[in-house]
Design a protein around this motif. Structure first.
Motif, short mmCIF file in Angstrom:
data_model
loop_
_atom_site.label_atom_id
_atom_site.label_comp_id
_atom_site.label_asym_id
_atom_site.label_seq_id
_atom_site.Cartn_x
_atom_site.Cartn_y
_atom_site.Cartn_z
N LYS A 293 1.02 -1.16 0.10
CA LYS A 293 -0.01 -0.18 -0.11
C LYS A 293 0.89 1.16 -0.04
CE LYS A 293 -3.62 0.39 3.04
NZ LYS A 293 -4.43 -0.03 4.07
N VAL A 296 2.12 1.80 -3.45
CA VAL A 296 1.02 2.15 -4.44
C VAL A 296 0.84 3.59 -4.28
CG1 VAL A 296 -1.17 2.12 -5.44
CG2 VAL A 296 0.31 -0.04 -4.64
N PHE A 326 1.71 -5.41 -9.32
CA PHE A 326 0.91 -4.37 -9.56
C PHE A 326 1.28 -3.10 -8.46
CE2 PHE A 326 -3.24 -1.92 -8.69
CZ PHE A 326 -3.49 -1.62 -10.17
N GLY A 330 1.83 0.75 -9.68
CA GLY A 330 1.11 1.71 -9.00
C GLY A 330 2.11 2.80 -8.61
N GLU A 331 3.12 2.24 -8.07
CA GLU A 331 4.22 3.39 -7.53
C GLU A 331 4.98 3.99 -8.60
OE1 GLU A 331 7.76 1.78 -5.64
OE2 GLU A 331 8.30 3.79 -4.94
N GLY A 334 1.75 5.52 -11.09
CA GLY A 334 0.61 6.30 -10.27
C GLY A 334 -0.78 5.75 -10.57
N PHE A 335 -1.59 6.52 -10.41
CA PHE A 335 -3.09 6.38 -10.48
C PHE A 335 -3.60 6.19 -11.90
CE2 PHE A 335 -7.57 8.02 -10.72
CZ PHE A 335 -8.24 7.02 -10.05
N ALA A 338 -2.09 2.76 -13.05
CA ALA A 338 -3.05 1.61 -12.26
C ALA A 338 -4.32 1.59 -12.87
CB ALA A 338 -3.16 1.96 -10.75
N VAL A 339 -4.77 2.81 -13.15
CA VAL A 339 -6.56 2.74 -13.82
C VAL A 339 -6.09 2.14 -15.10
CG1 VAL A 339 -8.34 4.22 -14.48
CG2 VAL A 339 -7.26 4.41 -12.26
N VAL A 342 -6.16 -1.49 -14.83
CA VAL A 342 -7.56 -2.18 -14.48
C VAL A 342 -8.53 -1.78 -15.53
CG1 VAL A 342 -9.58 -1.41 -12.99
CG2 VAL A 342 -7.21 -1.63 -11.94
N VAL A 379 -7.85 -10.97 -11.43
CA VAL A 379 -7.60 -9.40 -11.45
C VAL A 379 -7.98 -8.61 -10.02
CG1 VAL A 379 -7.99 -7.11 -12.65
CG2 VAL A 379 -7.53 -9.12 -13.98
N VAL A 383 -5.28 -7.18 -7.41
CA VAL A 383 -5.23 -5.81 -7.18
C VAL A 383 -5.81 -5.56 -5.88
CG1 VAL A 383 -6.31 -3.45 -7.93
CG2 VAL A 383 -5.50 -5.36 -9.74
N GLY A 384 -7.04 -6.14 -5.43
CA GLY A 384 -7.73 -6.12 -4.38
C GLY A 384 -6.63 -6.16 -3.14
N VAL A 387 -4.00 -3.37 -2.74
CA VAL A 387 -4.61 -1.97 -2.17
C VAL A 387 -5.06 -2.58 -1.00
CG1 VAL A 387 -4.48 -0.80 -4.40
CG2 VAL A 387 -6.61 -2.38 -3.45
#
Lengths: 427, 618
Positions: A293, A296, A326, A330-331, A334-335, A338-339, A342, A379, A383-384, A387
């Protein structure tokens, strides 16, 4: 089949393949390589020794696996689905034998691999393929009300043998995948969501029992839940036998849960407990999630930039080239990044459901939906996990995580999915 | 029915889409929450990241003498490090510069170097060797220096300062090339220490241990909160290296025996094994200055010292051997049958004429007619001049090479080749017509172009003492790991055996004995009580009008030699007067009796002297 098949069916592939889905797959593979390059190229801070670095070999091997995997995808695209349907039970039998072989070869301890000459593979990965096709074949041919308990029990019986064998390895995460295939397929046959909830109620009941017994030493919430389930069964007007079954199963959790709990390996117990309460084990599984976390979260909106992530260098990010890749995405990206990942998966899943919905052949409908559910579950779970929404189960991110068997199987299934999508008109 | 079924399946499909969208939306929302809304929190957490894996540098092995006495060990030294994330913190750097005098521009430069090598997250060393006052200043004001921390490391301690400087060698920070050239589990990192010279460099891989690791949680100020003990990997200490050096002997030579203010070298060897019992190069310097980190001004001063303390004289310096070379010349004359032991030669008038050039004997009035024994014992140059032409420079060179000159001895530390000139050499340097046979006149008495190292000479004496085996000089006696097990033990190596004919050997032994105890010997000062020494003096002329180098080579005891050696004192005068007394004290020290001064031989009655010459021990 087609009169203009072209060289090795290339023309048919080009004409009939679903471009958005294929595009999403290729984009994800590219992202995998970019991320692995970053992971393998940055030495670990203040370690630089004794094997905490992810070797550069990982990057090159992944390239090789992707090339082989794309070959598998191509084969999957051209395999006649009727052949897959016809041989489903055979595949199932072979896979079961392999799973038994793994247990025998491995002896004691954790053994998930079989070696064949220079190649080693995980039969549990191939079990997913077989189970998808067997379930698709079975469901396509079985008539009757999908909401009746006996029509649910039989498919469950197909899934349980491989699940049991894989649990013995022991590999909790992979065995969950089979339920993640079975559940959606039952739903696809028409199982009502209420009934689905009733079906998973023993699981929920189990977790509630476990959580309140171990964490709060009380069972009242569990009891309330069982009573609620009983209420729902009455309201949904199930048959008496089904009613009784549900009650018995839910109540038996009270006895089974402590029994099963004792049988779990210590690390499995730890994972579950530390998911309930991460603070009790700062260096354990909760720690992994916390570090993931942080990575990310540190990425922010635009990310730290390619090869600039700091957390992966600290080597606190566990399995940063496999299960937790992942977090690196994310790091570093970034967002936005990551998006993007997804969204690519969402596109793939939506296309998959589209293939299943428009198909005319029963096997195609179920097989396409099963494969899609498989991707969807992995997935979501992966991913869950990174985060901090779901517990750590050791399930890789399909197409992105490093790992030969998983990549090969996923790409083959993607080929089959594209195949099914292209042949939706056939009865 | 079909319509109903399709409507139902449509609902199922739509519901599936809804679930998929819901799940992916949930994931996206969660990502938004973690990456955008709570970004600052996680960024801070990442910056402070709790757990650090700290390297525990393995203690370097101890260097000991042959008996186990510690010569070089380690002491704790505190160093100040700055976390890479704090390098942007100008106020911290300013405080460190103000409170401790940290050179922040140098620290920034180190950091940039790290960044260029993609190790920009490594801690940056700011200061080494903190004083007690600095330690307490830092520890009492931790919160003043967030992002900086102290680290204790083992610093090399040379217990006896300038003892055996050119054997032990010193350590220093690794160079960029060493870092880049090393890899794997024992890779060097910037700031690490490695042997730069001497045994420190020679046995680097054995002295260096295996580093360990600790997992510690630190707070934002860099203070350790707790350690994950079960994850710790303790370091494995480096091996101890036992030298062949005898501390008492070498220390006595360096301090007690050596004439004040003189440069030179002394080598004492075990005649059978080639082990160096002492390897002295004077002057030395305090090795601790290098371990702490010598300033460039101090280093320049050392470099420009006229006595060149940085220069290793016992194996790297090539000197003219002077009359000690008569050991070689005599062997050459006998080998090539130019002269026989009992043959009387033309009288020495004190000079020798070659063309228009006059070569002088060291004794102006001349020695008269001599045999070879007389020529050797009295060190008559004319005796050898007379035979130089017949022998020729090439045959002399051939024997010299046979005896181990002009090439390295196989010593593990750096050494010089020396020089054995021959026709090829002179043709190259002076041109084919640029020289005459007269060069041999110089060479035969160890002057001219001939150059030898003290180590080569000492080894030759070993061969005289042990019956003709040219041994390889050894410096490391054994290597012992932290548990006391011997990892490696020295094995004596003989480079060449039987380098002397028996008759030559007999002559040399007798001649060298005569030098010390004979009536007209030049080395009387080398004779201690209770033991008979054999040897040869040498007084080597040096270029310029300076004083001569004083040489003495020796073996002891005469009848059953155990040790052999070479002593040279630069620009100090006669070998018999300056170097021979040192040899006597060395023998006395080694065999453990009291040295009672130079005059012993003179005090002996005539009868006893004669008995000594016959090789009888009193």
């Amino acid at each position: 089949m087609s009169h203009s098949a072209g060289i090795l069916g290339l023309r048919r592939f080009a004409e009939q393949v679903d471009r958005p889905a294929l595009g999403a797959i290729l984009a994800l593979l590219l992202l995998s390589l970019v991320t692995l390059y970053s992971v393998t190229r940055t030495p670990v801070l203040d370690l630089g020794q004794r094997g905490l670095d992810v070797g550069e070999g990982v990057f090159w091997r992944q390239i090789v696996w992707i090339v082989i995997g794309l070959g598998a995808l191509y084969v999957g695209f051209h395999l006649p689905f009727r052949l897959l349907e016809a041989t489903a039970w055979l595949q199932y039998a072979v896979v079961l034998l392999l799973l038994i072989a793994v247990l025998l070869v491995g002896g004691s301890g954790v053994e998930r691999w079989i070696r064949l000459g220079p190649v080693q593979f995980q039969p549990s990965e191939f079990a997913k393929i077989a189970v998808v096709f067997v379930l698709a074949r079975y469901l396509a041919r079985s008539a009757g009300n999908g909401n009746r308990l006996r029509n649910v029990i039989l498919p469950l019986c197909i899934v349980l043998p491989p699940v049991g064998l894989i649990l013995r390895q022991p590999d909790l995460g992979t065995s969950l995948v089979f339920f993640a295939i079975l559940g959606p397929l039952l739903y696809w046959r028409g199982l009502k969501l209420w009934h689905m909830l009733l079906l998973v109620s023993p699981g929920i009941s189990f977790l509630l029992h476990l959580y309140f017994r171990t964490q709060h030493a009380t069972l009242w919430p569990w009891l309330v839940f069982v009573v609620l389930v009983f209420g729902v069964t009455l309201w949904r007007r199930l048959y008496l036998l089904e009613n009784i079954c549900m009650l018995v199963v839910n109540a038996s959790v009270h006895v089974l849960e402590p029994m099963l709990w004792e049988r779990l390996r210590q690390y499995q117990q730890q994972r579950i407990v530390s998911f309930f309460d991460p603070s009790i084990d700062p260096m354990g599984q909760g720690y992994h999630v916390a570090q993931s976390k942080i990575a990310v979260g540190a990425g922010g909106f635009l990310g730290q930039g390619f090869m600039e992530g700091t957390q992966k260098e600290l080597a606190f990010l566990p399995a940063r080239h496999t299960d937790f890749i992942f977090s690196v995405v994310g790091e570093e990206f970034g967002f936005v990044g990551a998006v993007l990942v997804v969204s690519l998966f969402a596109l793939l899943v939506v296309r998959g459901i589209g293939f299943a919905a428009r198909a005319r052949n029963g096997f195609v409908r179920y097989a396409a939906f099963g494969i899609t559910s498989y991707v969807m579950f992995q997935v979501t779970q992966n991913v869950g996990m990174t985060v901090g929404l779901l517990p750590v189960t050791g399930i890789p991110l399909p197409l992105v995580s490093y790992g030969g068997s998983s990549l090969l199987v996923t790409l083959f299934l993607m080929g089959v999915l594209l195949n099914l999508g292209a042949r939706w008109r056939e009865y | 029915m079909a319509a109903l079924a399709s409507r139902a399946s449509e609902r199922i499909t739509q519901c599936a889409y809804v679930i998929v969208v819901a799940v992916f939306t949930l994931l996206t929302v969660r990502l938004f929450q973690v990456q955008v809304l709570e970004h600052r929190t996680f960024e801070r957490l990442a910056r402070e990241n709790q757990f650090r894996i700290k390297r525990v540098v393995a203690p370097r092995g101890v260097i000991r003498d042959r008996t186990g006495k510690s010569l070089v060990d380690n002491v704790a030294e505190y160093q100040l490090f700055i976390d890479a994330t704090a390098m942007h913190n100008d106020s911290l750097l300013a405080r460190l510069a103000h409170d401790f005098g940290v050179d922040t521009t140098a620290a920034q430069a180190r950091w940039q170097a790290l960044r260029q090598r993609r190790r920009g997250h490594d801690p940056v060393k700011a200061l080494g060797n903190l004083s007690k006052a600095q330690l307490s200043q830092f520890e009492e004001n931790l919160e003043r220096y967030p992002g900086a921390w102290l680290d204790a490391r083992g610093r090399r301690r040379y217990i006896f300062g300038d003892f055996a400087t050119h054997v032990l060698g010193y350590v220093g920070e690794v160079t960029q090339e060493q870092v880049d050239g090393s890899e794997g589990a024992r890779a060097y990192r910037l700031g690490d220490v490695a042997g730069k010279s001497g045994v420190e460099a020679l046995s680097e891989m054995e002295l260096r241990g295996f580093d360990g690791r600790r997992w510690v949680q630190v707070n934002a100020a860099g203070a350790e909160l707790f350690e994950l003990v079960d994850k710790a990997e303790p370091p494995i200490a480096g091996h101890d290296v036992f030298l062949t050096i005898d501390f008492d002997l070498q220390h006595a030579i360096e301090t007690r025996m050596w004439p004040e203010g003189r440069a030179g070298a002394a080598v004492v060897m075990d005649v059978r094994t080639g082990e160096l019992l002492a390897a002295v190069s004077k002057p030395g310097y305090d090795l601790n200055r290098f371990a702490i980190g010598i300033s460039s001004a101090d280093y320049e001063k050392l470099r420009n010292d006229p006595l060149t303390p940085l220069f290793n004289r016992y194996s790297m310096a090539a000197y003219p051997p002077g009359s000690t070379y008569k050991v070689v010349s005599s062997a050459a004359l006998l080998d090539h049958r130019i002269a026989r032991v009992r043959e009387w030669k033309q009288a020495c008038p004190g000079w020798y004429q070659v063309g228009i050039r006059t070569f002088r004997c060291h004794k102006e009035e001349g020695h008269g007619s001599l045999t070879m024994l007389g020529g050797f014992t009295q060190s008559c140059d004319v005796y050898y001049y007379q035979q130089a032409r017949a022998l020729g420079v090439d045959r002399l060179a051939q024997t010299a090479r046979q005896l181990g000159f002009g090439a390295r001895t196989g010593f593990a530390l750096p050494e010089a080749d020396g020089l054995v000139p021959d026709t090829r050499y002179y043709n190259r340097v002076l041109g084919e017509r640029g020289w005459t046979w007269a060069v041999a006149v110089n060479c035969i008495i160890g002057q001219g172009e001939v150059l030898v190292t003290p180590l080569q000479l000492a080894r030759l004496v070993c061969a005289v003492a042990n019956g003709g085996a040219l041994v390889q000089p050894q410096i490391v006696h054994r290597v012992v790991d932290a548990r006391g097990r011997v990892v490696r033990a020295v094995t004596p190596e003989v480079e060449r055996d039987g380098i002397f004919d028996d008759s030559v050997l007999r002559f040399l032994r007798r001649a060298m004995l005569n030098v010390v105890v004979g009536e007209r010997g030049t080395g009387h000062a080398a004779l201690p009580e209770s033991l008979i020494v054999a040897g040869k003096t040498g007084t080597a002329e040096t270029p310029g009008k300076k004083e001569d180098h004083a040489w003495f080579i020796f073996l002891a005891p005469h009848d059953k030699p155990e040790i052999a050696g070479a002593v040279i004192v630069e620009r100090a005068g006669h070998g018999g007067a300056v170097a021979a007394p040192i040899a006597r004290q060395i023998v006395a020290e080694y065999f453990g009796f009291e040295d009672r001064g130079v005059a012993y031989w003179r005090r002996l009655p005539e009868l006893q002297r004669r008995r000594l010459v016959r090789g009888e021990t009193s």
